[in-house]
Design a protein around this motif. Structure first.
Motif, PDB file in Angstrom:
ATOM      1  N   LEU A  58      73.558 -46.061  24.107  1.00  0.00           N
ATOM      2  CA  LEU A  58      72.621 -45.627  25.147  1.00  0.00           C
ATOM      3  C   LEU A  58      73.202 -45.894  26.534  1.00  0.00           C
ATOM      4  CD1 LEU A  58      69.244 -46.822  23.598  1.00  0.00           C
ATOM      5  CD2 LEU A  58      70.078 -44.475  23.779  1.00  0.00           C
ATOM      6  N   LYS A  59      73.870 -47.043  26.694  1.00  0.00           N
ATOM      7  CA  LYS A  59      74.489 -47.345  27.979  1.00  0.00           C
ATOM      8  C   LYS A  59      75.681 -46.427  28.233  1.00  0.00           C
ATOM      9  CE  LYS A  59      75.973 -50.943  31.057  1.00  0.00           C
ATOM     10  NZ  LYS A  59      75.848 -52.375  31.386  1.00  0.00           N
ATOM     11  N   LEU A  60      76.431 -46.085  27.193  1.00  0.00           N
ATOM     12  CA  LEU A  60      77.561 -45.176  27.346  1.00  0.00           C
ATOM     13  C   LEU A  60      77.092 -43.804  27.823  1.00  0.00           C
ATOM     14  CD1 LEU A  60      80.592 -44.616  26.983  1.00  0.00           C
ATOM     15  CD2 LEU A  60      80.117 -44.073  24.583  1.00  0.00           C
ATOM     16  N   ASP A  61      75.978 -43.327  27.283  1.00  0.00           N
ATOM     17  CA  ASP A  61      75.432 -42.050  27.737  1.00  0.00           C
ATOM     18  C   ASP A  61      74.996 -42.134  29.196  1.00  0.00           C
ATOM     19  OD1 ASP A  61      74.329 -39.313  27.331  1.00  0.00           O
ATOM     20  OD2 ASP A  61      72.433 -40.357  27.687  1.00  0.00           O
ATOM     21  N   ARG A  66      76.192 -41.008  35.077  1.00  0.00           N
ATOM     22  CA  ARG A  66      76.392 -41.541  36.432  1.00  0.00           C
ATOM     23  C   ARG A  66      77.814 -41.313  36.937  1.00  0.00           C
ATOM     24  NH1 ARG A  66      73.258 -47.434  36.339  1.00  0.00           N
ATOM     25  NH2 ARG A  66      71.125 -46.585  36.252  1.00  0.00           N
ATOM     26  N   MET A  67      78.750 -41.129  36.035  1.00  0.00           N
ATOM     27  CA  MET A  67      80.155 -40.932  36.410  1.00  0.00           C
ATOM     28  C   MET A  67      80.683 -39.630  35.810  1.00  0.00           C
ATOM     29  SD  MET A  67      80.860 -43.708  38.182  1.00  0.00           S
ATOM     30  CE  MET A  67      82.632 -43.902  38.153  1.00  0.00           C
ATOM     31  N   PRO A  68      80.054 -38.509  36.135  1.00  0.00           N
ATOM     32  CA  PRO A  68      80.449 -37.240  35.496  1.00  0.00           C
ATOM     33  C   PRO A  68      81.873 -36.818  35.826  1.00  0.00           C
ATOM     34  CG  PRO A  68      78.985 -36.829  37.348  1.00  0.00           C
ATOM     35  CD  PRO A  68      78.981 -38.317  37.112  1.00  0.00           C
ATOM     36  N   GLN A  69      82.402 -37.316  36.955  1.00  0.00           N
ATOM     37  CA  GLN A  69      83.760 -36.901  37.335  1.00  0.00           C
ATOM     38  C   GLN A  69      84.799 -37.347  36.313  1.00  0.00           C
ATOM     39  OE1 GLN A  69      81.865 -39.126  38.874  1.00  0.00           O
ATOM     40  NE2 GLN A  69      83.034 -40.918  39.554  1.00  0.00           N
ATOM     41  N   LYS A  72      83.304 -34.657  32.979  1.00  0.00           N
ATOM     42  CA  LYS A  72      82.836 -33.283  33.170  1.00  0.00           C
ATOM     43  C   LYS A  72      83.982 -32.342  33.516  1.00  0.00           C
ATOM     44  CE  LYS A  72      80.907 -31.847  36.991  1.00  0.00           C
ATOM     45  NZ  LYS A  72      81.639 -30.576  37.238  1.00  0.00           N
ATOM     46  N   PRO A  73      84.085 -31.212  32.823  1.00  0.00           N
ATOM     47  CA  PRO A  73      85.072 -30.210  33.235  1.00  0.00           C
ATOM     48  C   PRO A  73      84.817 -29.761  34.670  1.00  0.00           C
ATOM     49  CG  PRO A  73      84.187 -29.713  31.066  1.00  0.00           C
ATOM     50  CD  PRO A  73      83.356 -30.818  31.609  1.00  0.00           C
ATOM     51  N   ALA A  74      85.871 -29.511  35.414  1.00  0.00           N
ATOM     52  CA  ALA A  74      85.745 -29.183  36.838  1.00  0.00           C
ATOM     53  C   ALA A  74      84.916 -27.933  37.076  1.00  0.00           C
ATOM     54  CB  ALA A  74      87.132 -29.024  37.459  1.00  0.00           C
ATOM     55  N   ASP A  75      84.956 -26.983  36.138  1.00  0.00           N
ATOM     56  CA  ASP A  75      84.248 -25.723  36.344  1.00  0.00           C
ATOM     57  C   ASP A  75      82.836 -25.707  35.769  1.00  0.00           C
ATOM     58  OD1 ASP A  75      85.003 -25.847  33.730  1.00  0.00           O
ATOM     59  OD2 ASP A  75      85.784 -23.797  33.611  1.00  0.00           O
ATOM     60  N   ASP A  77      78.840 -26.795  35.876  1.00  0.00           N
ATOM     61  CA  ASP A  77      77.766 -27.220  36.765  1.00  0.00           C
ATOM     62  C   ASP A  77      77.233 -28.591  36.340  1.00  0.00           C
ATOM     63  OD1 ASP A  77      75.539 -26.493  38.809  1.00  0.00           O
ATOM     64  OD2 ASP A  77      74.439 -27.013  36.976  1.00  0.00           O
ATOM     65  N   LEU A  78      76.958 -29.473  37.324  1.00  0.00           N
ATOM     66  CA  LEU A  78      76.542 -30.844  37.022  1.00  0.00           C
ATOM     67  C   LEU A  78      75.212 -30.874  36.271  1.00  0.00           C
ATOM     68  CD1 LEU A  78      76.933 -33.875  37.216  1.00  0.00           C
ATOM     69  CD2 LEU A  78      75.889 -33.808  39.499  1.00  0.00           C
ATOM     70  N   ASP A  79      74.234 -30.086  36.705  1.00  0.00           N
ATOM     71  CA  ASP A  79      72.939 -30.074  36.018  1.00  0.00           C
ATOM     72  C   ASP A  79      73.085 -29.586  34.576  1.00  0.00           C
ATOM     73  OD1 ASP A  79      71.624 -31.018  38.246  1.00  0.00           O
ATOM     74  OD2 ASP A  79      71.064 -29.027  38.978  1.00  0.00           O
ATOM     75  N   PHE A  80      73.908 -28.565  34.387  1.00  0.00           N
ATOM     76  CA  PHE A  80      74.161 -28.061  33.036  1.00  0.00           C
ATOM     77  C   PHE A  80      74.837 -29.137  32.188  1.00  0.00           C
ATOM     78  CE2 PHE A  80      76.723 -25.999  29.801  1.00  0.00           C
ATOM     79  CZ  PHE A  80      75.850 -25.060  29.272  1.00  0.00           C
ATOM     80  N   TYR A  81      75.795 -29.832  32.795  1.00  0.00           N
ATOM     81  CA  TYR A  81      76.505 -30.890  32.080  1.00  0.00           C
ATOM     82  C   TYR A  81      75.555 -31.993  31.636  1.00  0.00           C
ATOM     83  CZ  TYR A  81      79.496 -34.972  31.369  1.00  0.00           C
ATOM     84  OH  TYR A  81      80.090 -36.094  30.860  1.00  0.00           O
ATOM     85  N   ASN A  82      74.689 -32.445  32.545  1.00  0.00           N
ATOM     86  CA  ASN A  82      73.772 -33.533  32.215  1.00  0.00           C
ATOM     87  C   ASN A  82      72.739 -33.126  31.175  1.00  0.00           C
ATOM     88  OD1 ASN A  82      74.821 -35.648  33.734  1.00  0.00           O
ATOM     89  ND2 ASN A  82      73.747 -35.010  35.582  1.00  0.00           N
ATOM     90  N   LYS A  83      72.436 -31.831  31.106  1.00  0.00           N
ATOM     91  CA  LYS A  83      71.451 -31.356  30.130  1.00  0.00           C
ATOM     92  C   LYS A  83      72.073 -31.083  28.773  1.00  0.00           C
ATOM     93  CE  LYS A  83      67.688 -28.027  29.580  1.00  0.00           C
ATOM     94  NZ  LYS A  83      66.958 -26.884  30.194  1.00  0.00           N
ATOM     95  N   PHE A  84      73.314 -30.585  28.781  1.00  0.00           N
ATOM     96  CA  PHE A  84      73.925 -30.147  27.529  1.00  0.00           C
ATOM     97  C   PHE A  84      75.247 -30.854  27.227  1.00  0.00           C
ATOM     98  CE2 PHE A  84      71.450 -26.426  29.013  1.00  0.00           C
ATOM     99  CZ  PHE A  84      70.567 -26.322  27.945  1.00  0.00           C
ATOM    100  N   ASN A  85      75.493 -32.016  27.861  1.00  0.00           N
ATOM    101  CA  ASN A  85      76.789 -32.670  27.674  1.00  0.00           C
ATOM    102  C   ASN A  85      77.065 -33.019  26.217  1.00  0.00           C
ATOM    103  OD1 ASN A  85      75.498 -35.319  27.237  1.00  0.00           O
ATOM    104  ND2 ASN A  85      75.067 -35.253  29.415  1.00  0.00           N
ATOM    105  N   HIS A  86      76.002 -33.310  25.461  1.00  0.00           N
ATOM    106  CA  HIS A  86      76.200 -33.690  24.059  1.00  0.00           C
ATOM    107  C   HIS A  86      76.776 -32.553  23.230  1.00  0.00           C
ATOM    108  CE1 HIS A  86      72.282 -31.775  24.216  1.00  0.00           C
ATOM    109  NE2 HIS A  86      72.347 -31.575  22.918  1.00  0.00           N
TER     110      HIS A  86
END
Length: 202
Positions: A58-61, A66-69, A72-75, A77-86
């Motif tokens: 849970l802490k890793l998620d 908090r540290m998407p950089q 997260k792939p550079a291309d 979107d941050l909101d998309f990443y946080n919603k669908f990163n799994h």
């Protein structure tokens, strides 16, 4: 989509490269490596002298969000990443702590497919835990198998009845050693299909 091996530097970093390279070959997918940091462990139980793997995941998620950089792939979107990163970025933490989860005395590793995060520990995979001489080759082999197993869960695979398959669930170190570093035919097909699940898997 990426697979990221987050190697806690308290685990011998010299093992991270051979483990990540073998893991990539077993999965038939690229595996990136992050091995220059220490991930703070959560959920220490002083009675058991172990760490709760669920709390660490849970802490890793939370850290990933908090540290998407870092992940997260550079291309993307941050909101998309946080919603669908799994679904897109799988993260496996290699940590030195002895792990447990509420339904087991210990686990070699654990995966949380709903969050796309997993964890493995070499603590019970090294010969020294059993009073034997250190063997880096055996430790690397076990870490690769256990890491591939947990990443398989992140891609939606269940446990397999084939004792030679990566997705077979070993009850002890001997059963882990008897497994081979491959997915059986059925599990390989499912792995390539990428069907995520919602449960915790060890």
């Amino acid at each position: 989509m990426g697979i990221h091996l987050f190697w806690d530097s308290r685990v011998p970093v010299g093992l991270s490269r051979p483990v990540s390279e073998e893991l990539s070959a077993v999965l038939e997918m690229p595996v990136s490596r992050i091995d220059d940091g220490i991930f703070p462990l959560e959920g220490f139980d002083p009675v058991r002298n172990q760490y709760d793997a669920v709390k660490i995941l849970l802490k890793l998620d939370m850290f990933r969000r908090r540290m998407p950089q870092i992940f997260k792939p550079a291309d993307m979107d941050l909101d998309f990443y946080n919603k669908f990163n799994h679904l897109h970025e799988k993260i496996l933490l290699v940590t030195p702590g002895d792990l447990f989860e509420p339904l087991a005395d210990f686990v070699f590793g654990l995966a949380y497919p709903k969050l796309g995060v997993g964890i493995v520990s070499p603590h019970r995979l090294q010969n020294e835990f059993y009073g034997k001489y250190a063997d880096d080759s055996a430790l690397i082999d076990r870490l690769v198998k256990e890491s591939a197993h947990e990443i398989g869960h992140l891609f939606g695979l269940d446990h397999c009845d084939n004792p030679g398959c990566i997705m077979y669930c070993p009850r002890n170190l001997d059963e882990l050693d008897r497994k081979r570093k491959y997915f059986c035919g059925n599990c390989r097909v499912r792995l390539n299909g990428d069907t995520p699940e919602d449960e915790l898997f060890s």
